[in-house]
Motif scaffolding. Structure first.
Motif, PDB file in Angstrom:
ATOM      1  N   ALA A  29      -6.365  -6.163  -1.835  1.00  0.00           N
ATOM      2  CA  ALA A  29      -5.818  -5.051  -1.049  1.00  0.00           C
ATOM      3  C   ALA A  29      -6.816  -4.641   0.027  1.00  0.00           C
ATOM      4  O   ALA A  29      -8.020  -4.896  -0.092  1.00  0.00           O
ATOM      5  CB  ALA A  29      -5.529  -3.873  -1.986  1.00  0.00           C
ATOM      6  N   PHE A  30      -6.324  -3.967   1.057  1.00  0.00           N
ATOM      7  CA  PHE A  30      -7.190  -3.514   2.149  1.00  0.00           C
ATOM      8  C   PHE A  30      -8.340  -2.641   1.635  1.00  0.00           C
ATOM      9  O   PHE A  30      -9.427  -2.652   2.179  1.00  0.00           O
ATOM     10  CB  PHE A  30      -6.376  -2.712   3.171  1.00  0.00           C
ATOM     11  CG  PHE A  30      -5.390  -3.546   3.934  1.00  0.00           C
ATOM     12  CD1 PHE A  30      -5.812  -4.576   4.764  1.00  0.00           C
ATOM     13  CD2 PHE A  30      -4.024  -3.293   3.832  1.00  0.00           C
ATOM     14  CE1 PHE A  30      -4.894  -5.347   5.483  1.00  0.00           C
ATOM     15  CE2 PHE A  30      -3.104  -4.051   4.551  1.00  0.00           C
ATOM     16  CZ  PHE A  30      -3.534  -5.087   5.368  1.00  0.00           C
ATOM     17  N   CYS A  31      -8.079  -1.883   0.575  1.00  0.00           N
ATOM     18  CA  CYS A  31      -9.087  -0.942   0.068  1.00  0.00           C
ATOM     19  C   CYS A  31     -10.083  -1.588  -0.895  1.00  0.00           C
ATOM     20  O   CYS A  31     -11.035  -0.945  -1.329  1.00  0.00           O
ATOM     21  CB  CYS A  31      -8.385   0.199  -0.655  1.00  0.00           C
ATOM     22  SG  CYS A  31      -7.344  -0.376  -2.013  1.00  0.00           S
TER      23      CYS A  31
ATOM     24  N   CYS B 282      -0.177  -5.260  -1.493  1.00  0.00           N
ATOM     25  CA  CYS B 282      -0.683  -4.313  -0.487  1.00  0.00           C
ATOM     26  C   CYS B 282      -0.555  -4.883   0.924  1.00  0.00           C
ATOM     27  O   CYS B 282      -0.075  -4.211   1.833  1.00  0.00           O
ATOM     28  CB  CYS B 282      -2.142  -3.982  -0.791  1.00  0.00           C
ATOM     29  SG  CYS B 282      -2.955  -3.080   0.537  1.00  0.00           S
TER      30      CYS B 282
ATOM     31  N   GLY C 110       3.289  -3.265   0.298  1.00  0.00           N
ATOM     32  CA  GLY C 110       3.581  -2.660  -1.004  1.00  0.00           C
ATOM     33  C   GLY C 110       2.608  -1.538  -1.340  1.00  0.00           C
ATOM     34  O   GLY C 110       1.879  -1.070  -0.486  1.00  0.00           O
ATOM     35  N   CYS C 111       2.621  -1.135  -2.613  1.00  0.00           N
ATOM     36  CA  CYS C 111       1.799  -0.002  -3.086  1.00  0.00           C
ATOM     37  C   CYS C 111       2.283   1.258  -2.390  1.00  0.00           C
ATOM     38  O   CYS C 111       3.452   1.604  -2.515  1.00  0.00           O
ATOM     39  CB  CYS C 111       0.320  -0.262  -2.892  1.00  0.00           C
ATOM     40  SG  CYS C 111      -0.742   0.944  -3.701  1.00  0.00           S
ATOM     41  N   LYS C 112       1.448   1.934  -1.600  1.00  0.00           N
ATOM     42  CA  LYS C 112       1.912   3.165  -0.936  1.00  0.00           C
ATOM     43  C   LYS C 112       2.445   2.817   0.447  1.00  0.00           C
ATOM     44  O   LYS C 112       1.705   2.287   1.278  1.00  0.00           O
ATOM     45  CB  LYS C 112       0.738   4.121  -0.755  1.00  0.00           C
ATOM     46  CG  LYS C 112       0.187   4.681  -2.018  1.00  0.00           C
ATOM     47  CD  LYS C 112      -0.897   5.673  -1.658  1.00  0.00           C
ATOM     48  CE  LYS C 112      -1.775   5.940  -2.849  1.00  0.00           C
ATOM     49  NZ  LYS C 112      -3.071   6.494  -2.519  1.00  0.00           N
TER      50      LYS C 112
ATOM     51  N   CYS D  27       0.342   4.405   3.392  1.00  0.00           N
ATOM     52  CA  CYS D  27      -1.084   4.466   3.038  1.00  0.00           C
ATOM     53  C   CYS D  27      -1.975   4.627   4.279  1.00  0.00           C
ATOM     54  O   CYS D  27      -1.936   3.814   5.201  1.00  0.00           O
ATOM     55  CB  CYS D  27      -1.467   3.201   2.284  1.00  0.00           C
ATOM     56  SG  CYS D  27      -3.207   3.193   1.838  1.00  0.00           S
TER      57      CYS D  27
ATOM     58  N   ILE E 160      -5.185   4.388   4.333  1.00  0.00           N
ATOM     59  CA  ILE E 160      -6.249   3.365   4.329  1.00  0.00           C
ATOM     60  C   ILE E 160      -5.746   2.110   5.041  1.00  0.00           C
ATOM     61  O   ILE E 160      -6.428   1.550   5.916  1.00  0.00           O
ATOM     62  CB  ILE E 160      -6.672   3.025   2.876  1.00  0.00           C
ATOM     63  CG1 ILE E 160      -7.204   4.275   2.175  1.00  0.00           C
ATOM     64  CG2 ILE E 160      -7.699   1.904   2.856  1.00  0.00           C
ATOM     65  CD1 ILE E 160      -7.393   4.130   0.680  1.00  0.00           C
ATOM     66  N   ARG E 161      -4.556   1.680   4.671  1.00  0.00           N
ATOM     67  CA  ARG E 161      -3.980   0.483   5.318  1.00  0.00           C
ATOM     68  C   ARG E 161      -3.876   0.690   6.830  1.00  0.00           C
ATOM     69  O   ARG E 161      -4.267  -0.177   7.612  1.00  0.00           O
ATOM     70  CB  ARG E 161      -2.609   0.183   4.714  1.00  0.00           C
ATOM     71  CG  ARG E 161      -1.911  -1.004   5.365  1.00  0.00           C
ATOM     72  CD  ARG E 161      -0.764  -1.544   4.536  1.00  0.00           C
ATOM     73  NE  ARG E 161       0.111  -0.512   4.036  1.00  0.00           N
ATOM     74  CZ  ARG E 161       0.730  -0.557   2.851  1.00  0.00           C
ATOM     75  NH1 ARG E 161       0.585  -1.603   2.070  1.00  0.00           N
ATOM     76  NH2 ARG E 161       1.505   0.412   2.460  1.00  0.00           N
TER      77      ARG E 161
END
Ligand code: SF4
Ligand code: SF4
Length: 147
Positions: A9-11, A77, A81-83, A86, A88-89
């Motif tokens: 994921a990006f994070c 992500c 997907g996920c949030k 987001c 962060i993304r």
């Protein structure tokens, strides 16, 4: 070569470790909910509640099952997907980074703060920098702090 990039994921999380990506969990939840409805367990629970008080909470239990099912995420992500919204993304994409591991501000970034309280974000970012996003997963930290 492991295909870690896909799940990174990006994070700095590893998507496969997240509860919302746990295919087995959601299959079991679907099967359980279906069976409970089929056998009309709600009526049985009402009967049991006359003598065993926890059965009075059966409607809440069923409601929680439904909420748990809504947690399921099928997209990764990097696929959105996920949030959905987001920050962060958005930030990573805006800065044209591959992920937060490329950012000099990762130690103080307020967007990562909440995740750091639950996940091994700093450790993961260091491992991604060291081994690269394709081959770091064997070195990732505990996904949830309670595991
Ligand atoms: S959507 Fe955001 S919080 Fe979720 S894995 Fe991706 S970057 Fe991390
Ligand atoms: S400021 Fe840096 S560490 Fe924070 S979300 Fe953006 S890219 Fe990631």
């Amino acid at each position: 070569m492991p295909n870690d990039r896909k799940y990174t994921a990006f994070c700095g999380l590893y998507c496969k470790d997240c509860i919302p990506s746990n295919e087995r969990l959601f299959q079991l939840l679907r099967d359980l909910e279906k069976l409970l409805i089929e056998i009309k367990f709600d009526e049985y629970a009402q009967l049991k509640a006359l003598n065993i008080s926890p059965y009075k909470n059966y409607p809440q239990f069923h409601e929680v099952l439904g909420e748990m099912r809504k947690l399921e995420r099928k997209s990764l992500c990097t696929e959105g997907g996920c949030k959905e919204d987001c920050k962060i993304r958005k930030c990573v994409i805006g800065k044209k980074y591959e992920g937060c591991w490329e950012c000099a501000d990762h130690k103080t970034c307020p967007l990562l703060q909440y995740l750091k309280e639950i996940h091994s974000i700093e450790h993961n970012l260091a491992m991604i920098r060291k081994y690269g996003p394709e081959e770091w997963s064997a070195y990732r930290g505990k996904h949830y702090c309670w595991l």
